[in-house]
Design a protein around this motif. Sequence first.
Motif, mmCIF file in Angstrom:
data_model
loop_
_atom_site.group_PDB
_atom_site.id
_atom_site.type_symbol
_atom_site.label_atom_id
_atom_site.label_comp_id
_atom_site.label_asym_id
_atom_site.label_seq_id
_atom_site.Cartn_x
_atom_site.Cartn_y
_atom_site.Cartn_z
ATOM 1 N N ARG A 58 14.647 -26.019 10.282
ATOM 2 C CA ARG A 58 13.345 -25.924 10.930
ATOM 3 C C ARG A 58 13.449 -25.167 12.255
ATOM 4 O O ARG A 58 12.604 -24.332 12.582
ATOM 5 C CB ARG A 58 12.780 -27.322 11.176
ATOM 6 N N ASP A 63 14.751 -21.524 5.210
ATOM 7 C CA ASP A 63 14.659 -22.538 4.172
ATOM 8 C C ASP A 63 15.927 -23.377 4.148
ATOM 9 O O ASP A 63 17.027 -22.865 4.390
ATOM 10 C CB ASP A 63 14.442 -21.874 2.809
ATOM 11 N N THR A 65 17.548 -24.445 1.680
ATOM 12 C CA THR A 65 18.508 -23.971 0.682
ATOM 13 C C THR A 65 19.396 -22.855 1.208
ATOM 14 O O THR A 65 20.470 -22.612 0.663
ATOM 15 C CB THR A 65 17.783 -23.494 -0.586
ATOM 16 N N TYR A 174 14.503 -25.351 -5.444
ATOM 17 C CA TYR A 174 13.385 -25.950 -4.725
ATOM 18 C C TYR A 174 12.137 -25.070 -4.732
ATOM 19 O O TYR A 174 11.017 -25.584 -4.674
ATOM 20 C CB TYR A 174 13.806 -26.278 -3.288
ATOM 21 N N ASP A 175 12.306 -23.756 -4.790
ATOM 22 C CA ASP A 175 11.125 -22.893 -4.873
ATOM 23 C C ASP A 175 10.373 -23.148 -6.171
ATOM 24 O O ASP A 175 9.139 -23.210 -6.202
ATOM 25 C CB ASP A 175 11.539 -21.419 -4.775
ATOM 26 N N GLU A 211 12.459 -30.593 4.074
ATOM 27 C CA GLU A 211 12.377 -29.481 5.016
ATOM 28 C C GLU A 211 12.313 -29.932 6.466
ATOM 29 O O GLU A 211 12.271 -29.102 7.376
ATOM 30 C CB GLU A 211 11.140 -28.626 4.696
#
Length: 394
Positions: A58, A63, A65, A174-175, A211
């Motif tokens: 963050r 991302d 990943t 995750y996408d 996230e």
Amino acid sequence: MPLRGEDHTGARIAHHRKRAGLTQRALADKIPYSYSLLTQVESGHKPASPDLVATVARTLAIDVTALTGQPYVTELQQDRLAGLIRPIREALDLYDLGADPDIDPRPTLQLVAAAENLCQQVRATKLHDAALDLPGLIAEITTAAHRAPSSELWAALSSTFRTAHDLSVKLGFYDLSTVALDRMDWAAARAADPLLGAVRQYMRALVYFREGEYTIGRRLVSSGHGLLSQATPSREREVVAGQLHLGACIIAARARDRSAVETHLAEARTHAQRVGEATEVHWLSFGPTNVAAHAVSANIELREYGEALKEASGVVIPRDWAVSRAAHFYVDQARAQMEAGRSEAALKSIKQARRLAPQQTRYHSGARETIRGLVHVARRTPDTLDHLAAWVGL
């Protein structure tokens, strides 16, 4: 000593930190972790906790990943799973084309049963079988729902999209999991089932939890409770409400809000006492055991490892509990044991997770970081631990 090679989470943190033009000290000043811990993580001498990874991602505006290194292409190829991802991606992309003229779908009851069976396969961690069957079932139920719309068929389609999400998460895509949740919402709206909508909000909250977006996660849980107000009072509504509280509990733990953790755990316990073990409701594994397992997870997120192990000692896993959920518990327990200096116990827990759910454990970032941590603290790497490290690709 650090592990061989530079392909680990700490090395990726260092890489992206440098790309952002930050020194270790500058990054440490931006996150709630010490400079000392950051340097040890980057050098590979300490495992990176999920919270640290989410916080760094963050802060660097990347991302998660990018830091975890998922998906694990080599391991996926060894398990013959990599080639199954593209058909799932295509099935999710072609959701709006309507009925396929080349498909003659089975009767509704058979399709509903097939959707349930697919959920069961994932929870039994039969990931290869589920990935193989999923695209065809999505196409078949989509065709049936467009030709003869019914709430049962749209709900079954929503269930298959939810399975696509679960499968994608377990394999590190995750996408793709986010796309699957969008499709789940699309089908749930047509099923006119507020419980499905609430489950979807719960799962969205977990996406933001990974996230490090805890405020958004809490808002999504609150939205899920709002959807439940539209549902008729029932055991199923109690189960979903309880699971939403468990999700909020873990989010609060990551946010270091002990008061909120206790509040949500208490609410979840109240629901669990009323419904008992409800493993069959939306495959949420909700009940007293899941509440106890979440108390373990919450204490780990709060970095209170002694309390986590105390809670874990009272967990008795039911025989009919989802294998995927049981394996996740053992991974959590292993992390707490490692942090508490109980390396032999941690190794035993990881081995138990692997015995129950080998593919899930292999791709579980928490398992990989725990194994990495055990390797670092071992003066002499036991053959079993060395084998585990090689098995997960470390």
